[in-house]
Every structure is written in C-alpha cells, then in structure tokens.
Design a protein around this motif. Sequence first.
Motif, PDB file in Angstrom:
ATOM      1  N   SER A 181       3.574   5.615  -5.919  1.00 42.87           N
ATOM      2  CA  SER A 181       3.894   5.268  -7.305  1.00 42.87           C
ATOM      3  C   SER A 181       3.416   6.348  -8.277  1.00 42.87           C
ATOM      4  CB  SER A 181       3.225   3.931  -7.659  1.00 42.87           C
ATOM      5  OG  SER A 181       3.260   3.735  -9.058  1.00 42.87           O
ATOM      6  N   ALA A 182       4.224   6.588  -9.309  1.00 51.51           N
ATOM      7  CA  ALA A 182       3.875   7.632 -10.291  1.00 51.51           C
ATOM      8  C   ALA A 182       2.598   7.289 -11.048  1.00 51.51           C
ATOM      9  CB  ALA A 182       5.025   7.816 -11.272  1.00 51.51           C
ATOM     10  N   SER A 183       2.282   5.988 -11.152  1.00 48.65           N
ATOM     11  CA  SER A 183       1.100   5.595 -11.929  1.00 48.65           C
ATOM     12  C   SER A 183      -0.184   5.609 -11.095  1.00 48.65           C
ATOM     13  CB  SER A 183       1.300   4.196 -12.525  1.00 48.65           C
ATOM     14  OG  SER A 183       1.457   3.247 -11.488  1.00 48.65           O
ATOM     15  N   THR A 184      -0.053   5.870  -9.783  1.00 47.10           N
ATOM     16  CA  THR A 184      -1.238   5.871  -8.906  1.00 47.10           C
ATOM     17  C   THR A 184      -2.046   7.164  -9.093  1.00 47.10           C
ATOM     18  OG1 THR A 184      -0.363   4.374  -7.245  1.00 47.10           O
ATOM     19  CG2 THR A 184      -1.890   6.047  -6.457  1.00 47.10           C
ATOM     20  N   ARG A 185      -3.364   7.034  -8.940  1.00 46.72           N
ATOM     21  CA  ARG A 185      -4.245   8.203  -9.062  1.00 46.72           C
ATOM     22  C   ARG A 185      -5.187   8.296  -7.861  1.00 46.72           C
ATOM     23  NH1 ARG A 185      -0.777   9.085 -11.886  1.00 46.72           N
ATOM     24  NH2 ARG A 185      -0.747   9.568 -14.108  1.00 46.72           N
TER      25      ARG A 185
ATOM     26  N   LEU B 217       0.832  -1.208   0.000  1.00 48.48           N
ATOM     27  CA  LEU B 217       0.000   0.000   0.000  1.00 48.48           C
ATOM     28  C   LEU B 217       0.869   1.261   0.000  1.00 48.48           C
ATOM     29  CD1 LEU B 217      -2.738  -1.084   2.570  1.00 48.48           C
ATOM     30  CD2 LEU B 217      -3.133  -0.514   0.162  1.00 48.48           C
ATOM     31  N   ALA B 218       1.915   1.268   0.830  1.00 46.14           N
ATOM     32  CA  ALA B 218       2.799   2.441   0.901  1.00 46.14           C
ATOM     33  C   ALA B 218       3.497   2.660  -0.439  1.00 46.14           C
ATOM     34  CB  ALA B 218       3.817   2.259   2.019  1.00 46.14           C
TER      35      ALA B 218
ATOM     36  N   LEU C 226      -9.114   1.916  -3.626  1.00 48.52           N
ATOM     37  CA  LEU C 226     -10.301   1.597  -4.423  1.00 48.52           C
ATOM     38  C   LEU C 226     -10.076   0.344  -5.261  1.00 48.52           C
ATOM     39  CD1 LEU C 226     -11.272   5.180  -5.636  1.00 48.52           C
ATOM     40  CD2 LEU C 226     -12.240   3.890  -3.711  1.00 48.52           C
ATOM     41  N   GLY C 227      -8.894   0.236  -5.893  1.00 40.71           N
ATOM     42  CA  GLY C 227      -8.610  -0.956  -6.694  1.00 40.71           C
ATOM     43  C   GLY C 227      -7.575  -0.668  -7.752  1.00 40.71           C
ATOM     44  N   CYS C 228      -7.378  -1.657  -8.631  1.00 35.36           N
ATOM     45  CA  CYS C 228      -6.387  -1.541  -9.692  1.00 35.36           C
ATOM     46  C   CYS C 228      -7.059  -1.765 -11.044  1.00 35.36           C
ATOM     47  CB  CYS C 228      -5.276  -2.585  -9.522  1.00 35.36           C
ATOM     48  SG  CYS C 228      -4.301  -2.362  -8.025  1.00 35.36           S
ATOM     49  N   GLY C 229      -6.687  -0.926 -11.996  1.00 37.35           N
ATOM     50  CA  GLY C 229      -7.122  -1.102 -13.382  1.00 37.35           C
ATOM     51  C   GLY C 229      -5.909  -0.931 -14.274  1.00 37.35           C
ATOM     52  N   GLY C 230      -5.492  -2.009 -14.941  1.00 30.00           N
ATOM     53  CA  GLY C 230      -4.259  -1.954 -15.723  1.00 30.00           C
ATOM     54  C   GLY C 230      -3.081  -1.676 -14.803  1.00 30.00           C
ATOM     55  N   GLU C 231      -2.264  -0.696 -15.173  1.00 28.07           N
ATOM     56  CA  GLU C 231      -1.088  -0.355 -14.375  1.00 28.07           C
ATOM     57  C   GLU C 231      -1.416   0.634 -13.253  1.00 28.07           C
ATOM     58  OE1 GLU C 231       2.090  -1.646 -14.911  1.00 28.07           O
ATOM     59  OE2 GLU C 231       0.846  -2.977 -16.148  1.00 28.07           O
ATOM     60  N   THR C 232      -2.653   1.100 -13.227  1.00 27.80           N
ATOM     61  CA  THR C 232      -3.011   2.183 -12.297  1.00 27.80           C
ATOM     62  C   THR C 232      -3.674   1.649 -11.031  1.00 27.80           C
ATOM     63  OG1 THR C 232      -3.369   3.632 -14.199  1.00 27.80           O
ATOM     64  CG2 THR C 232      -4.284   4.354 -12.084  1.00 27.80           C
ATOM     65  N   THR C 233      -3.233   2.155  -9.888  1.00 27.89           N
ATOM     66  CA  THR C 233      -3.911   1.880  -8.620  1.00 27.89           C
ATOM     67  C   THR C 233      -4.680   3.147  -8.231  1.00 27.89           C
ATOM     68  OG1 THR C 233      -2.074   0.472  -7.973  1.00 27.89           O
ATOM     69  CG2 THR C 233      -3.615   1.103  -6.243  1.00 27.89           C
ATOM     70  N   TYR C 234      -5.930   2.955  -7.848  1.00 24.24           N
ATOM     71  CA  TYR C 234      -6.787   4.093  -7.512  1.00 24.24           C
ATOM     72  C   TYR C 234      -7.035   4.146  -6.002  1.00 24.24           C
ATOM     73  CZ  TYR C 234      -7.843   4.184 -12.504  1.00 24.24           C
ATOM     74  OH  TYR C 234      -7.743   4.230 -13.866  1.00 24.24           O
ATOM     75  N   PHE C 235      -6.914   5.354  -5.459  1.00 22.95           N
ATOM     76  CA  PHE C 235      -7.249   5.598  -4.062  1.00 22.95           C
ATOM     77  C   PHE C 235      -8.252   6.746  -4.002  1.00 22.95           C
ATOM     78  CE2 PHE C 235      -3.067   3.661  -3.779  1.00 22.95           C
ATOM     79  CZ  PHE C 235      -3.120   2.886  -2.629  1.00 22.95           C
ATOM     80  N   ALA C 236      -9.070   6.747  -2.937  1.00 20.73           N
ATOM     81  CA  ALA C 236      -9.897   7.913  -2.628  1.00 20.73           C
ATOM     82  C   ALA C 236      -9.194   8.703  -1.539  1.00 20.73           C
ATOM     83  CB  ALA C 236     -11.272   7.471  -2.133  1.00 20.73           C
TER      84      ALA C 236
ATOM     85  N   SER D 158      -2.149  12.696  -9.172  1.00 18.70           N
ATOM     86  CA  SER D 158      -1.032  11.758  -9.034  1.00 18.70           C
ATOM     87  C   SER D 158      -0.292  12.077  -7.734  1.00 18.70           C
ATOM     88  CB  SER D 158      -0.088  11.901 -10.229  1.00 18.70           C
ATOM     89  OG  SER D 158       0.555  13.161 -10.157  1.00 18.70           O
ATOM     90  N   PRO D 159       0.584  11.153  -7.270  1.00 19.78           N
ATOM     91  CA  PRO D 159       1.360  11.479  -6.063  1.00 19.78           C
ATOM     92  C   PRO D 159       2.136  12.775  -6.225  1.00 19.78           C
ATOM     93  CG  PRO D 159       1.559   9.158  -6.560  1.00 19.78           C
ATOM     94  CD  PRO D 159       0.835   9.783  -7.714  1.00 19.78           C
ATOM     95  N   ALA D 160       2.566  13.063  -7.457  1.00 26.22           N
ATOM     96  CA  ALA D 160       3.328  14.291  -7.698  1.00 26.22           C
ATOM     97  C   ALA D 160       2.472  15.530  -7.462  1.00 26.22           C
ATOM     98  CB  ALA D 160       3.865  14.298  -9.134  1.00 26.22           C
ATOM     99  N   SER D 161       1.150  15.357  -7.516  1.00 23.43           N
ATOM    100  CA  SER D 161       0.274  16.511  -7.293  1.00 23.43           C
ATOM    101  C   SER D 161      -0.229  16.556  -5.855  1.00 23.43           C
ATOM    102  CB  SER D 161      -0.899  16.496  -8.281  1.00 23.43           C
ATOM    103  OG  SER D 161      -1.573  15.264  -8.220  1.00 23.43           O
ATOM    104  N   GLY D 162       0.462  15.836  -4.962  1.00 22.40           N
ATOM    105  CA  GLY D 162       0.081  15.851  -3.555  1.00 22.40           C
ATOM    106  C   GLY D 162       0.028  17.262  -2.999  1.00 22.40           C
ATOM    107  N   ALA D 163       0.878  18.133  -3.551  1.00 21.73           N
ATOM    108  CA  ALA D 163       0.891  19.521  -3.092  1.00 21.73           C
ATOM    109  C   ALA D 163      -0.452  20.186  -3.355  1.00 21.73           C
ATOM    110  CB  ALA D 163       2.002  20.293  -3.798  1.00 21.73           C
TER     111      ALA D 163
END
Length: 325
Positions: free
Chosen positions: A36-40, A30-31, A84-94, A60-65
């Motif tokens: 990860s750059a591909s996480t949204r 999870l951490a 939330l889950g994974c779709g393709g290479e992307t992991t989604y969080f709320a 993205s994590p880069a937009s955490g600011a």
Amino acid sequence: MDPFLRSQRNAFVTHGVDRVHNRRWDDAWLAQRIDSASTRFIVVWQDQILLDDHAPVHLSPASGAEVERLMRQCPNASRDIVLLGCGGETTYFAVGIGEACEPLETDTGELGQFLDLRTAALQLDPEEGALAAQAKAMVHWHRQHRYCGRCGGPTQSEEGGYLRRCTEGTCGQAHFPRVDPAIIVLVTHDDHCLLGRQPHWPPGRYSNVAGFAEPGESLETAVAREVWEETGIKIKSLRYHSSQPWPFPQSLMVGFLAEAETLEITLKDGELEDARWFSREMIRQELENGTLGLPSPYSISFHLIEDWFDVEDNGCLQALLDGGA
Ligand SMILES: [Zn+2]
C-alpha cells in the motif's frame, strides 16, 4: 500519579499505534498492506535505526529500491519484515536488513544514517521512539532465532513476524518473541536515596540498583535479592512505580520504590564500584557543582529519582539538570 500515566513518561512506551493483533494471521491483508502507498517501513541494521534529522526514516513501498540498494553489499542476506501496527491510515512495518550487510556511506547518505537508539532517544518524538524500539527489539529477536532451540532446524517467520516456526521434519516447534523482565529500584530512607555506580560508567555517574529477574523469582524477590547482592542493604517495603520497554536488546524494565530496613552498605557481588546514600541537598549541590551525573531523562531510572526528589518545596530535578533551578 497513576502508574499508567507514569509509564507514559518513559521513552519507548507507545501512545497511539494499534498493534492490530487480530490481523497478524491474515496473510492477504498483510500482503496488501506491504504494497500500500500509505504503508511505511522503519529500517533496522545491526541494532541501529535509520534516522534522518532525529526522526526514523519512513520508507514507502515505492522506495523499496532504496532498501535493495542498502542491501546490495550482501545479496544473499536475509531480510525480516515485521508488522508494527496501524496509526490512522498508515500501517507500519520494521525491515531488518542483513547483519553481515555493510551499507556504504554513499548508500545511506541521501536517506539518513544508522544510529543507536540510546543516542537518538532524547531527540525522538515519543511515538516515533516507541515504533523504533518495537522495530529494534523485534528485528533483534528474528536475528537470534533463525534456528530451532529444540532440534536445531531452520525456522521461518509467520503471523506478521510474531512467530518463528521450525521447518525441520515433524518438529514444527513454535517460537514466540522474547521479553526479559528486569527490575529497577530506588531504595530510600528518610531524606536519602541509595545510588551506585558501575566501574565502566563515566566519572561521577550514579544510578539505581537494577538487574534481571531469574527463573523461579517474583519481581519482588528479585528486587530484594538485587539490592542485597549489590549493596548489602535489606529492604522492608516495596511499591510499584512504572515500567519501560528497554530494547537493549529485549528487556522490560519494571520500576519500584523501596524502603530500606538496614543502612550499612557492603558491595557484596562486585557489580558496583561504589554506592552511597544521597540526600536531596547532596544531589542538588553535586549537580550544581558538576560532580554528579544522573541517568538520562528518557529512562525510567531518571523518573524514579525525579519522583522521589520532587517533593513539597524541594524543587524540580529536571530544572536542576537544565540549569534553571
Ligand atoms: Zn525444531
């Protein structure tokens, strides 16, 4: 049509995202995914979703600011992160940002705007709508369960956000996400269906009988009770149609078609201000005249009416609404 396929037509039903249930216990994974750059991240504030041009904003994590900037009005507010889950290479969080937080127009201006999911639902891609609904429901649950219902102690999130555990002394009570089952039913008799309206709805708007299942009830007895309480009609048979997650705030709508045994309408519990038997021709004429409003096409209630209406040579309810029939 198979119930599985019928449910896929209802908004907020997921199509392709894997909820990766078996990774919720893996804190290291999870951490790693959160960074990860591909996480949204999908952002939820006061039950609203951050949207841009009718699509959820995926930070993205880069937009955490940017999230930090949204939260600057309330530096001490809590922030909930839910897998939330994974779709393709992307992991989604709320990401749920503090309820008391008041993002300024200027804060969200570059990113989008917070909108109610009911308002946005018709424009959302089905998968985006499903992710937004899951995000909204989970963030709402976290907000409502900050304290233990057993001892009143504070709770903390575990397992990717799918458990809140009490931290008070020896209590340790585990609290799991809540879903409230509700029934929705289209009652029919020969060429007629039963629709009713609540007093606060827009003029001319009619819909199906619906209500929450109560403790100690089956879904079937809940249907029979709700139809009886709201309209005084007794039903004699019932069949399952489909279901729809309904995150307003945390329901699961379970849809049925029922056949009436009695026909006389009595508004017994006062929930409805009117209920009527509508023939298909009455629905057609009133829609054409603009005197009848039906539930939104993203809802299970619309699909229940549509599947009853669209038989043989009768025509197409959706086309009628689009003005093409
Ligand atoms: Zn407790």
